[in-house]
Design a protein around this motif. Structure first.
Motif, mmCIF file in Angstrom:
data_model
loop_
_atom_site.group_PDB
_atom_site.id
_atom_site.type_symbol
_atom_site.label_atom_id
_atom_site.label_comp_id
_atom_site.label_asym_id
_atom_site.label_seq_id
_atom_site.Cartn_x
_atom_site.Cartn_y
_atom_site.Cartn_z
ATOM 1 N N GLU A 80 0.837 -1.207 0.000
ATOM 2 C CA GLU A 80 0.000 0.000 0.000
ATOM 3 C C GLU A 80 0.871 1.257 0.000
ATOM 4 N N ALA A 81 1.884 1.259 0.853
ATOM 5 C CA ALA A 81 2.797 2.406 0.913
ATOM 6 C C ALA A 81 3.566 2.553 -0.397
ATOM 7 N N HIS A 82 3.912 1.430 -1.012
ATOM 8 C CA HIS A 82 4.635 1.470 -2.287
ATOM 9 C C HIS A 82 3.755 2.089 -3.378
ATOM 10 N N GLY A 83 2.493 1.671 -3.395
ATOM 11 C CA GLY A 83 1.556 2.247 -4.364
ATOM 12 C C GLY A 83 1.356 3.737 -4.133
ATOM 13 N N GLU A 84 1.306 4.129 -2.874
ATOM 14 C CA GLU A 84 1.168 5.556 -2.551
ATOM 15 C C GLU A 84 2.391 6.326 -3.030
ATOM 16 N N ARG A 85 3.552 5.733 -2.856
ATOM 17 C CA ARG A 85 4.785 6.376 -3.332
ATOM 18 C C ARG A 85 4.741 6.544 -4.844
ATOM 19 N N HIS A 86 4.244 5.539 -5.550
ATOM 20 C CA HIS A 86 4.090 5.650 -6.995
ATOM 21 C C HIS A 86 3.176 6.822 -7.361
ATOM 22 N N ARG A 87 2.062 6.940 -6.642
ATOM 23 C CA ARG A 87 1.123 8.032 -6.937
ATOM 24 C C ARG A 87 1.791 9.390 -6.708
ATOM 25 N N GLU A 88 2.582 9.486 -5.634
ATOM 26 C CA GLU A 88 3.301 10.739 -5.366
ATOM 27 C C GLU A 88 4.300 11.043 -6.484
ATOM 28 N N LEU A 89 5.004 10.014 -6.945
ATOM 29 C CA LEU A 89 5.969 10.208 -8.022
ATOM 30 C C LEU A 89 5.282 10.657 -9.304
ATOM 31 N N LEU A 90 4.105 10.096 -9.574
ATOM 32 C CA LEU A 90 3.372 10.489 -10.788
ATOM 33 C C LEU A 90 2.883 11.931 -10.701
ATOM 34 N N ILE A 125 15.894 3.086 -7.441
ATOM 35 C CA ILE A 125 16.847 2.871 -6.354
ATOM 36 C C ILE A 125 16.168 2.923 -4.993
ATOM 37 N N SER A 126 15.475 4.001 -4.715
ATOM 38 C CA SER A 126 14.923 4.188 -3.377
ATOM 39 C C SER A 126 13.693 3.335 -3.115
ATOM 40 N N THR A 127 12.762 3.341 -4.044
ATOM 41 C CA THR A 127 11.473 2.699 -3.803
ATOM 42 C C THR A 127 11.517 1.195 -4.052
ATOM 43 N N ASP A 128 12.102 0.777 -5.164
ATOM 44 C CA ASP A 128 12.073 -0.645 -5.503
ATOM 45 C C ASP A 128 13.006 -1.488 -4.654
ATOM 46 N N VAL A 129 14.038 -0.888 -4.096
ATOM 47 C CA VAL A 129 14.943 -1.642 -3.232
ATOM 48 C C VAL A 129 14.191 -2.153 -2.000
ATOM 49 N N GLU A 130 13.104 -1.463 -1.646
ATOM 50 C CA GLU A 130 12.299 -1.869 -0.487
ATOM 51 C C GLU A 130 11.710 -3.265 -0.653
ATOM 52 N N PHE A 131 11.380 -3.648 -1.877
ATOM 53 C CA PHE A 131 10.738 -4.952 -2.057
ATOM 54 C C PHE A 131 11.642 -5.986 -2.726
ATOM 55 N N LYS A 132 12.822 -5.601 -3.147
ATOM 56 C CA LYS A 132 13.692 -6.504 -3.905
ATOM 57 C C LYS A 132 14.007 -7.796 -3.146
ATOM 58 N N SER A 133 14.461 -7.695 -1.910
ATOM 59 C CA SER A 133 14.823 -8.915 -1.176
ATOM 60 C C SER A 133 13.578 -9.750 -0.859
ATOM 61 N N TYR A 134 12.473 -9.089 -0.538
ATOM 62 C CA TYR A 134 11.224 -9.812 -0.284
ATOM 63 C C TYR A 134 10.809 -10.577 -1.538
ATOM 64 N N LEU A 135 10.904 -9.923 -2.672
ATOM 65 C CA LEU A 135 10.545 -10.522 -3.950
ATOM 66 C C LEU A 135 11.415 -11.739 -4.241
ATOM 67 N N GLN A 136 12.706 -11.632 -3.990
ATOM 68 C CA GLN A 136 13.623 -12.744 -4.255
ATOM 69 C C GLN A 136 13.310 -13.944 -3.372
ATOM 70 N N GLU A 137 12.850 -13.706 -2.151
ATOM 71 C CA GLU A 137 12.451 -14.802 -1.269
ATOM 72 C C GLU A 137 11.102 -15.381 -1.688
ATOM 73 N N ALA A 138 10.187 -14.512 -2.125
ATOM 74 C CA ALA A 138 8.834 -14.961 -2.488
ATOM 75 C C ALA A 138 8.811 -15.673 -3.827
ATOM 76 N N MET A 139 9.756 -15.335 -4.714
ATOM 77 C CA MET A 139 9.772 -15.920 -6.063
ATOM 78 C C MET A 139 11.176 -16.449 -6.384
ATOM 79 N N PRO A 140 11.670 -17.415 -5.638
ATOM 80 C CA PRO A 140 13.047 -17.901 -5.874
ATOM 81 C C PRO A 140 13.224 -18.556 -7.243
ATOM 82 N N GLU A 141 12.133 -19.022 -7.841
ATOM 83 C CA GLU A 141 12.228 -19.715 -9.132
ATOM 84 C C GLU A 141 12.242 -18.767 -10.321
#
Length: 142
Positions: A80-90, A125-141
């Motif tokens: 939710e916070a990530h989506g809000e950040r996207h809206r702010e960037l837009l 750099i700032s926003t996507d790094v927040e989910f990168k490690s989570y994503l790698q754990e959630a989608m190891p394949e």
């Protein structure tokens, strides 16, 4: 090398990758548009600059939608916070676009380019790094 105003030439760096092909392709496309914008600014090609600013914003909107869908799918806790950040960037990018539309001097267009470049780097750099490690754990394949 530095651009006309202040931001150096944007180049792709593998550290920008999050490990999901579609998202990484979008990031590469956004970098490519910025590179074209830098060339257009240097050539003082105002019409092309405006067209590329529009392309950048359209591509960013589509990218954000895909990315938010992915974060929903993997149930990223900060989605939710990530989506809000996207809206702010837009909103920020839209304001820059409006200034660019009325820019009459190359220095003004160059400042717009610097702000769009900062927008891109802020997202990757700032926003996507927040989910990168989570994503790698959630989608190891991936």
């Amino acid at each position: 090398p530095r651009g006309i105003h202040g931001v150096g030439k944007v180049r792709w760096w593998d550290g920008f990758e999050v490990g999901v092909g579609e998202i990484d392709r979008d990031h590469r496309e956004l970098v490519r548009i910025i590179q074209e914008l830098q060339e257009a600014v240097e050539a003082k090609h105002f019409a092309l600059c405006k067209e590329l600013f529009h392309d950048f914003l359209d591509t960013a909107k589509t990218h954000f939608s895909k990315e938010e869908g992915l974060l929903e799918t993997i149930e990223f806790p900060g989605r939710e916070a990530h989506g809000e950040r996207h809206r702010e960037l837009l909103v920020r990018a839209g304001a820059v676009m409006e200034r660019c539309e009325s820019a009459a001097e190359i220095e003004d267009v160059s400042k717009c380019l610097d702000q769009i470049t900062e927008f891109l780097l802020d997202d990757i750099i700032s926003t996507d790094v927040e989910f990168k490690s989570y994503l790698q754990e959630a989608m190891p394949e991936r």
